[in-house]
Motif scaffolding. Structure first.
Motif, PDB file in Angstrom:
ATOM      1  N   VAL A 313     -31.091 -12.509  11.544  1.00  0.00           N
ATOM      2  CA  VAL A 313     -31.587 -11.275  10.935  1.00  0.00           C
ATOM      3  C   VAL A 313     -30.383 -10.505  10.400  1.00  0.00           C
ATOM      4  O   VAL A 313     -29.453 -10.207  11.148  1.00  0.00           O
ATOM      5  CB  VAL A 313     -32.335 -10.409  11.970  1.00  0.00           C
ATOM      6  N   THR A 314     -30.391 -10.211   9.110  1.00  0.00           N
ATOM      7  CA  THR A 314     -29.244  -9.551   8.483  1.00  0.00           C
ATOM      8  C   THR A 314     -29.535  -8.077   8.207  1.00  0.00           C
ATOM      9  O   THR A 314     -30.677  -7.636   8.279  1.00  0.00           O
ATOM     10  CB  THR A 314     -28.891 -10.222   7.143  1.00  0.00           C
ATOM     11  N   ASP A 315     -28.477  -7.359   7.856  1.00  0.00           N
ATOM     12  CA  ASP A 315     -28.657  -5.946   7.487  1.00  0.00           C
ATOM     13  C   ASP A 315     -28.971  -5.782   5.996  1.00  0.00           C
ATOM     14  O   ASP A 315     -29.029  -4.677   5.485  1.00  0.00           O
ATOM     15  CB  ASP A 315     -27.463  -5.095   7.909  1.00  0.00           C
ATOM     16  N   LEU A 318     -34.547  -8.039   0.779  1.00  0.00           N
ATOM     17  CA  LEU A 318     -35.171  -8.038  -0.555  1.00  0.00           C
ATOM     18  C   LEU A 318     -34.988  -6.724  -1.280  1.00  0.00           C
ATOM     19  O   LEU A 318     -35.164  -6.671  -2.508  1.00  0.00           O
ATOM     20  CB  LEU A 318     -36.653  -8.420  -0.466  1.00  0.00           C
ATOM     21  N   CYS A 357     -33.624  -7.190   6.951  1.00  0.00           N
ATOM     22  CA  CYS A 357     -33.926  -6.254   8.038  1.00  0.00           C
ATOM     23  C   CYS A 357     -35.252  -5.537   7.847  1.00  0.00           C
ATOM     24  O   CYS A 357     -35.631  -4.713   8.675  1.00  0.00           O
ATOM     25  CB  CYS A 357     -32.795  -5.237   8.168  1.00  0.00           C
ATOM     26  N   LEU A 358     -35.938  -5.819   6.752  1.00  0.00           N
ATOM     27  CA  LEU A 358     -37.175  -5.095   6.486  1.00  0.00           C
ATOM     28  C   LEU A 358     -38.321  -5.638   7.325  1.00  0.00           C
ATOM     29  O   LEU A 358     -38.380  -6.829   7.615  1.00  0.00           O
ATOM     30  CB  LEU A 358     -37.550  -5.181   5.004  1.00  0.00           C
ATOM     31  N   CYS A 359     -39.223  -4.731   7.627  1.00  0.00           N
ATOM     32  CA  CYS A 359     -40.344  -5.059   8.484  1.00  0.00           C
ATOM     33  C   CYS A 359     -41.475  -5.658   7.656  1.00  0.00           C
ATOM     34  O   CYS A 359     -42.584  -5.147   7.676  1.00  0.00           O
ATOM     35  CB  CYS A 359     -40.778  -3.757   9.156  1.00  0.00           C
ATOM     36  N   THR A 360     -41.201  -6.708   6.918  1.00  0.00           N
ATOM     37  CA  THR A 360     -42.220  -7.395   6.128  1.00  0.00           C
ATOM     38  C   THR A 360     -41.884  -8.876   6.051  1.00  0.00           C
ATOM     39  O   THR A 360     -40.706  -9.237   5.898  1.00  0.00           O
ATOM     40  CB  THR A 360     -42.351  -6.821   4.691  1.00  0.00           C
ATOM     41  N   PRO A 361     -42.904  -9.720   6.151  1.00  0.00           N
ATOM     42  CA  PRO A 361     -42.656 -11.165   6.086  1.00  0.00           C
ATOM     43  C   PRO A 361     -42.169 -11.624   4.714  1.00  0.00           C
ATOM     44  O   PRO A 361     -41.758 -12.776   4.564  1.00  0.00           O
ATOM     45  CB  PRO A 361     -44.026 -11.778   6.421  1.00  0.00           C
ATOM     46  N   LEU A 362     -42.193 -10.737   3.721  1.00  0.00           N
ATOM     47  CA  LEU A 362     -41.669 -11.102   2.404  1.00  0.00           C
ATOM     48  C   LEU A 362     -40.150 -11.161   2.385  1.00  0.00           C
ATOM     49  O   LEU A 362     -39.557 -11.702   1.452  1.00  0.00           O
ATOM     50  CB  LEU A 362     -42.118 -10.081   1.348  1.00  0.00           C
ATOM     51  N   PHE A 397     -36.784   0.962  -0.712  1.00  0.00           N
ATOM     52  CA  PHE A 397     -37.857   0.470   0.154  1.00  0.00           C
ATOM     53  C   PHE A 397     -37.489   0.640   1.629  1.00  0.00           C
ATOM     54  O   PHE A 397     -36.372   0.323   2.044  1.00  0.00           O
ATOM     55  CB  PHE A 397     -38.115  -0.998  -0.182  1.00  0.00           C
ATOM     56  N   LEU A 398     -38.420   1.168   2.401  1.00  0.00           N
ATOM     57  CA  LEU A 398     -38.231   1.403   3.836  1.00  0.00           C
ATOM     58  C   LEU A 398     -37.019   2.294   4.139  1.00  0.00           C
ATOM     59  O   LEU A 398     -36.397   2.181   5.185  1.00  0.00           O
ATOM     60  CB  LEU A 398     -38.121   0.076   4.606  1.00  0.00           C
ATOM     61  N   GLN A 400     -34.051   2.277   2.948  1.00  0.00           N
ATOM     62  CA  GLN A 400     -32.768   1.595   3.134  1.00  0.00           C
ATOM     63  C   GLN A 400     -31.663   2.108   2.214  1.00  0.00           C
ATOM     64  O   GLN A 400     -30.544   2.294   2.644  1.00  0.00           O
ATOM     65  CB  GLN A 400     -32.940   0.081   2.934  1.00  0.00           C
TER      66      GLN A 400
END
Lengths: 408, 408
Positions: A313-315, A318, A357-362, A397-398, A400
């Motif tokens: 899991v990276t910082d 997308l 790091c986003l909370c989405t499976p995309l 997005f989110l 970030q």
């Protein structure tokens, strides 16, 4: 296991670490003070221009479409290497203006130009690539109000396409340009209105890797331009032949053979008809000039297992690398070239998924990739990040925010 | 001809024009001073909360996932209506802080939390939804350094999924949460470390329109939570049951039957096991609360024909409406609900393509839509623009910049 795209030429290692511009990746991260970070290599961009110039006929001019990467230092560098710049909005006009580039060597394409954008461009002496008869009429009226003679080229929607291109922009109904059959009448109208007719823009597609397809397309563009000139009873001052030169992103992709493209162009240039013999001849490239010069660096924040799969899991994600995540213009997601930058020369020993790091499976950067074992703190490199990366991704997005960018 | 998605309830006309919040669309455009513009309706958001509260058991609390829409005025409004807020980054924490919301009612999920984000959240008393054992360890260490007892919930990657959901976030290997089988051990570790164990977060998917699927999922979430609590020999202070409540975007989509969902939940709540009988029970919604309350307004800049097709070229596009353009999480592009806002009650008389102003064939807002005849200057409305619109789109693309946003 899923294969990774090919790492572009010119990236070596220093002490086992990926090197960019003669320094290890970690050096640039330290200098930037944080990850994620786009590092663009000056040397890779200059090299690309040099290779291209060597392969192409001397007569051919090369324009840069700044939409590919308009980061200030990159734009400043490229503006010293390119013959002209192509913009797609009033916002991009201001970016070019800030570099001090000669605005008479700038052209402006885009199907939805607002009146204020037309006004700014006409005042600046930028050439408009007209996308419709309506737009021509609006531009002529604005020129009249300003007391400035507009510089106008006509963007043609040709009746052929660039085969195998990633994005088709010609052949059939399109929002771009004016259908070829209506172009001669519009040229006459421009000339009759006393405007400065600058020629044609014929852009049929992007991201083609087949030299044969590009050669075929360029031949058709020259034929089309000649035919339209004859019908309009004029010659063509400038011909923007479009771009379409692709770069390898995905497993199995091979670089475009620009030597073959250049040789074919040389032949065609030797036998140009009268309508084109005095023309300035351009190609317009974006991605091809800067795409492979950029690397996106992101740090591993977590390493975890789930039902037998490993996740790094990276910082990043997308929000900076929309296309690499498979969510921009692609139907089937394939892996970009990705590597563990901090263990660039280590042997691959495991299968891992690299995610953002986003909370989405995309938010995926590499699926089931064969990689050296990486730990929290290691740096991941996503290659081919020099074009349509930072500016073509939803950085807010989110919550970030944008990545750092540097030209080195 | 391709069908358009269904226009959400609650949008009437004034003098033939689309009305939002009791005024015609053109009124808001004038007030904003320009297009493109997102208009969010306070009344539609309040109405949605009221309908939801009426349908759900009184005991059920409703959290808002601010990632759906974190525009300041929307966030401030929703923070007065929701029981808690869910954030996904340190950036979102700062947005919530700015509203003055009670941070003890905020929880933070996300697989790539950086150390500085953990630190800010722990200091603020935000509950961490832990995504891995490593993250738990980092958080415990940071809490120790700060001298603050971290509030910790465990995000579970359950062994079931939300059927028919747009995005699956459970069932099989995932970067989110901790595999259910490892959760009891982690709960014990949190309790043994003297942290404040706040419960579980079980989020299995989003954007489901089938009440049956949501009811099935919620039953499984309650069973799973109970099972994990028994294994960990504890009770669950709070259970975030996730979301998954979808909204209709596409032709044929029907609204989720929340009455059925609420009744099923009421039944389950009447027979809760000891481990959950004292728990605070939450659902976490984003899109469902605000998605249908937002309209994206953009102006037609050109109307043109190409090989028999009509194109309405707007001054907006995918840089604000990535999902509507079909480029975010969808394989086959389908039309969102789109209308000519300035001729909202006019009969459809022609087939037209609505496109954005960007110079890419990806920039489409409606394909082959049946619409009233529209001219340059007319306003186009894209509905369902209240969630994952402005913040989930690449606003800097082609130098365009963000749209205006207003809550009315």
């Amino acid at each position: 296991m899923k294969p990774l795209g090919p790492i572009p030429a010119g990236f070596a290692a220093i002490n086992g670490e990926l090197a960019i511009g003669g320094k290890p990746a970690s050096h640039w991260v330290e200098e930037a003070g944080r990850t994620p970070l786009f590092v663009y290599s000056r040397e890779r961009i200059e090299q690309r221009f040099a290779e291209l110039r060597a392969a192409m006929p001397e007569r051919l001019k090369v324009n840069y479409a700044i939409k590919a990467n308009s980061f200030g230092p990159v734009l400043s560098l490229v503006s010293t290497l390119a013959d002209g710049l192509d913009i797609a909005s009033g916002g991009e006009l201001e970016m070019v203006r800030a570099t001090g580039f000669d605005l008479s060597r700038v052209s402006f394409a885009g199907p939805g130009k607002r009146d204020e954008e037309l006004k700014a461009a006409i005042e600046a002496g930028v050439t408009l690539n007209l996308e419709s008869e309506n737009e021509a009429q609006r531009a002529i009226a604005i020129g009249g109000e300003l007391g400035v003679t507009p510089r106008m080229a006509v963007r043609v929607n040709p009746d052929f396409e660039l085969k195998g291109s990633g994005m088709k922009m010609g052949g059939g109904a399109k929002p771009f340009g004016i259908d070829a059959e209506r172009v001669p009448a519009l040229i006459r109208r421009i000339l009759d209105a006393g405007c400065d007719f600058r020629g044609l823009h014929i852009f049929t597609g992007s991201q083609a890797l087949s030299a044969e397809a590009v050669i075929d397309m360029q031949a058709k563009v020259l034929d089309c331009a000649h035919r339209l000139a004859v019908e309009a009873d004029t010659s063509i001052p400038k011909l923007n032949m479009g771009g379409g030169y692709g770069i390898p992103y995905f497993p199995g992709d091979k670089p475009l053979d620009i030597t073959a493209v250049g040789e074919a162009l040389e032949q065609r240039f030797a036998e140009l008809p009268d309508t084109l013999s005095q023309s300035e001849l351009f190609i317009e490239l974006g991605r091809y000039l800067v795409g492979e010069a950029g690397v996106y660096l992101t740090r591993i924040v977590d390493r975890k297992d789930s039902y037998g799969e490993t996740y790094l899991v990276t910082d990043g994600g997308l929000h900076h690398q929309l296309a690499a995540s498979g969510n921009f213009g692609t139907v089937v997601r394939r892996n970009y070239p990705v590597a563990i930058a901090s263990r660039f020369t280590a042997e691959p020993v495991e299968e891992a998924n690299v995610v953002g790091c986003l909370c989405t499976p995309l938010d995926r950067l590499a699926d089931k990739a064969h990689l050296p074992r990486a730990e929290v703190g290691d740096l991941v490199a996503v290659f081919c990040a020099g074009a349509y990366g930072a500016s073509a991704s939803p950085s807010a997005f989110l919550g970030q925010g944008p990545a750092e960018e540097m030209l080195v």
